[in-house]
Enzyme design. Sequence first.
Site, PDB file in Angstrom:
ATOM      1  N   PHE A  77      13.104  14.118   9.574  1.00  0.00           N
ATOM      2  CA  PHE A  77      11.805  13.486   9.806  1.00  0.00           C
ATOM      3  C   PHE A  77      11.932  12.474  10.956  1.00  0.00           C
ATOM      4  CE2 PHE A  77       8.210  11.315   7.089  1.00  0.00           C
ATOM      5  CZ  PHE A  77       7.292  11.747   8.027  1.00  0.00           C
ATOM      6  N   HIS A 132       3.652  -1.042   3.866  1.00  0.00           N
ATOM      7  CA  HIS A 132       3.001   0.241   3.587  1.00  0.00           C
ATOM      8  C   HIS A 132       4.099   1.279   3.349  1.00  0.00           C
ATOM      9  CE1 HIS A 132      -0.171   3.288   3.802  1.00  0.00           C
ATOM     10  NE2 HIS A 132       0.620   4.004   4.580  1.00  0.00           N
ATOM     11  N   GLU A 143       1.233   5.578   0.741  1.00  0.00           N
ATOM     12  CA  GLU A 143       0.679   6.818   1.304  1.00  0.00           C
ATOM     13  C   GLU A 143       1.088   8.001   0.434  1.00  0.00           C
ATOM     14  OE1 GLU A 143       0.852   8.016   5.690  1.00  0.00           O
ATOM     15  OE2 GLU A 143       2.073   9.568   4.735  1.00  0.00           O
ATOM     16  N   SER A 168       0.869  -1.187   0.000  1.00  0.00           N
ATOM     17  CA  SER A 168       0.000   0.000   0.000  1.00  0.00           C
ATOM     18  C   SER A 168       0.900   1.230   0.000  1.00  0.00           C
ATOM     19  CB  SER A 168      -0.933  -0.018   1.220  1.00  0.00           C
ATOM     20  OG  SER A 168      -0.185  -0.218   2.397  1.00  0.00           O
ATOM     21  N   ASP A 196      -1.623  16.194  15.530  1.00  0.00           N
ATOM     22  CA  ASP A 196      -0.774  17.063  16.351  1.00  0.00           C
ATOM     23  C   ASP A 196      -1.224  18.506  16.203  1.00  0.00           C
ATOM     24  OD1 ASP A 196       1.053  15.107  17.313  1.00  0.00           O
ATOM     25  OD2 ASP A 196       1.969  15.053  15.321  1.00  0.00           O
TER      26      ASP A 196
HETATM   27  P1  FAD Z   1      -2.329   7.985  19.639  1.00  0.00           P
HETATM   28  O1  FAD Z   1      -1.725   6.675  19.318  1.00  0.00           O
HETATM   29  O2  FAD Z   1      -3.732   8.025  20.034  1.00  0.00           O
HETATM   30  O3  FAD Z   1      -1.496   8.673  20.807  1.00  0.00           O
HETATM   31  C1  FAD Z   1      -0.079   8.639  20.796  1.00  0.00           C
HETATM   32  C2  FAD Z   1       0.431   8.165  22.170  1.00  0.00           C
HETATM   33  O4  FAD Z   1       0.096   9.142  23.137  1.00  0.00           O
HETATM   34  C3  FAD Z   1      -0.240   6.859  22.577  1.00  0.00           C
HETATM   35  O5  FAD Z   1       0.611   5.755  22.268  1.00  0.00           O
HETATM   36  C4  FAD Z   1      -0.435   7.034  24.035  1.00  0.00           C
HETATM   37  O6  FAD Z   1       0.684   6.498  24.709  1.00  0.00           O
HETATM   38  C5  FAD Z   1      -0.456   8.528  24.279  1.00  0.00           C
HETATM   39  N1  FAD Z   1      -1.822   9.052  24.463  1.00  0.00           N
HETATM   40  C6  FAD Z   1      -2.540   9.802  23.585  1.00  0.00           C
HETATM   41  N2  FAD Z   1      -3.742  10.145  24.116  1.00  0.00           N
HETATM   42  C7  FAD Z   1      -3.770   9.579  25.348  1.00  0.00           C
HETATM   43  C8  FAD Z   1      -4.756   9.552  26.396  1.00  0.00           C
HETATM   44  N3  FAD Z   1      -5.936  10.196  26.302  1.00  0.00           N
HETATM   45  N4  FAD Z   1      -4.468   8.850  27.520  1.00  0.00           N
HETATM   46  C9  FAD Z   1      -3.285   8.202  27.643  1.00  0.00           C
HETATM   47  N5  FAD Z   1      -2.325   8.181  26.693  1.00  0.00           N
HETATM   48  C10 FAD Z   1      -2.563   8.870  25.578  1.00  0.00           C
HETATM   49  N6  FAD Z   1      -0.771  13.329  11.445  1.00  0.00           N
HETATM   50  C11 FAD Z   1      -1.543  14.206  10.764  1.00  0.00           C
HETATM   51  O7  FAD Z   1      -1.726  15.349  11.194  1.00  0.00           O
HETATM   52  N7  FAD Z   1      -2.142  13.852   9.568  1.00  0.00           N
HETATM   53  C12 FAD Z   1      -2.007  12.609   9.041  1.00  0.00           C
HETATM   54  O8  FAD Z   1      -2.559  12.320   7.976  1.00  0.00           O
HETATM   55  C13 FAD Z   1      -1.203  11.660   9.737  1.00  0.00           C
HETATM   56  N8  FAD Z   1      -1.045  10.397   9.266  1.00  0.00           N
HETATM   57  C14 FAD Z   1      -0.357   9.472  10.016  1.00  0.00           C
HETATM   58  C15 FAD Z   1      -0.301   8.145   9.582  1.00  0.00           C
HETATM   59  C16 FAD Z   1       0.357   7.170  10.327  1.00  0.00           C
HETATM   60  C17 FAD Z   1       0.396   5.752   9.838  1.00  0.00           C
HETATM   61  C18 FAD Z   1       1.002   7.540  11.551  1.00  0.00           C
HETATM   62  C19 FAD Z   1       1.734   6.491  12.359  1.00  0.00           C
HETATM   63  C20 FAD Z   1       0.964   8.848  12.003  1.00  0.00           C
HETATM   64  C21 FAD Z   1       0.277   9.834  11.241  1.00  0.00           C
HETATM   65  N9  FAD Z   1       0.178  11.161  11.677  1.00  0.00           N
HETATM   66  C22 FAD Z   1      -0.590  12.066  10.972  1.00  0.00           C
HETATM   67  C23 FAD Z   1       0.881  11.607  12.884  1.00  0.00           C
HETATM   68  C24 FAD Z   1      -0.004  11.494  14.142  1.00  0.00           C
HETATM   69  O9  FAD Z   1      -1.110  12.340  14.036  1.00  0.00           O
HETATM   70  C25 FAD Z   1       0.832  11.856  15.347  1.00  0.00           C
HETATM   71  O10 FAD Z   1       1.844  10.895  15.567  1.00  0.00           O
HETATM   72  C26 FAD Z   1       0.060  12.109  16.628  1.00  0.00           C
HETATM   73  O11 FAD Z   1       0.955  12.670  17.608  1.00  0.00           O
HETATM   74  C27 FAD Z   1      -0.516  10.854  17.240  1.00  0.00           C
HETATM   75  O12 FAD Z   1      -1.668  10.437  16.607  1.00  0.00           O
HETATM   76  P2  FAD Z   1      -2.217   8.944  16.922  1.00  0.00           P
HETATM   77  O13 FAD Z   1      -3.626   8.851  16.587  1.00  0.00           O
HETATM   78  O14 FAD Z   1      -1.331   7.923  16.374  1.00  0.00           O
HETATM   79  O15 FAD Z   1      -2.067   9.026  18.528  1.00  0.00           O
END
Ligand code: FAD
Length: 288
Positions: A210, A259, A9, A7, A101
Amino acid sequence: MTRPNISFEFFPPKSLAASFRLWDTVQALAPFAPEFVSVTYGAGGTTRKLTHDAVTTIGKATGLNVAAHLTCVDSSREETLAIAANYAKAGVRDLVALRGDTPGGGAFIPRADGFTDSIELIEGLANAGDFNIRVGAYPETHPESTDMAQNIAWLKRKFEAGATSAITQFFFDPDTFFRFRDACQAAGIDGDRILPGILPIENWAGARKFAQSCGTQIPAEIRQAFENAARDNCHELLALAQCSELCSDLLDGGVQDLHFYTLNTPNLTRDTCRALGIEPEVKLQNVA
Ligand code: FAD
């Protein structure tokens, strides 16, 4: 060896020149028949419309299964669910659900009327429709995780909330992925649902920067090799060897999905696929 699922991105273009670059990338990689491609969502929802347009245009023009990234940043629950509903209306069922973020860095602060974290977002999307929800995973832990156990417990909660698979942050050492997959399995997560994210190093300075921002370790021998390659003007050869070897080691270790973070540049991803024996499925209508 059976053909791995691949896949790709992409990110949405912000200019006419960038639109052509994206289109060239899609054209170059679509013949490899990816399982899906995905389009990122700019920090703070800055590409909301561009992401939507790129997702629907790529889907219509190529027939590929396109996943739309979606984050919680700077949107109310209502707005986020409306974006998802629009995708469903356009026939897009695949989403990559992320917390996101804060634009410009700094701690993520949820909006009072927004989803507070990725778990809430996943639950909201799972309740809203028949979506295939992918999520992010962090083999070297997320910078905000307290430790690996918490990082994995959080990922497990994403699956319990309705995620179907997770795509990892990129990494350069296959053992980093294997250790993470093993620990996830020990915690009750199906390892086959964790897709390794691969960053082909098209640009060494960019990849280094990065990696630093995501907390991805660069092994000393890789750092040294890329620095020597820059000096000896043989970057492309090294980048292909490094990316192919990483993918090959992952496949040898039982991985079925790769991916690729293409950054809208197709050459190294395409050459890596070919080096792995994944050939484009060229049809007459594609070349006519
Ligand atoms: P989560 O996994 O939900 O949180 C990250 C970590 O923080 C968790 O492992 C946990 O330990 C801790 N945490 C978070 N919230 C809590 C809580 N309420 N309680 C306790 N612990 C908590 N960013 C963009 O802006 N746009 C994109 O399109 C984008 N695409 C991405 C694609 C992939 C495959 C990946 C891996 C990242 C991408 N990102 C993108 C970056 C991502 O948004 C950031 O890494 C962001 O900081 C975390 O998002 P997440 O949903 O993975 O976080």
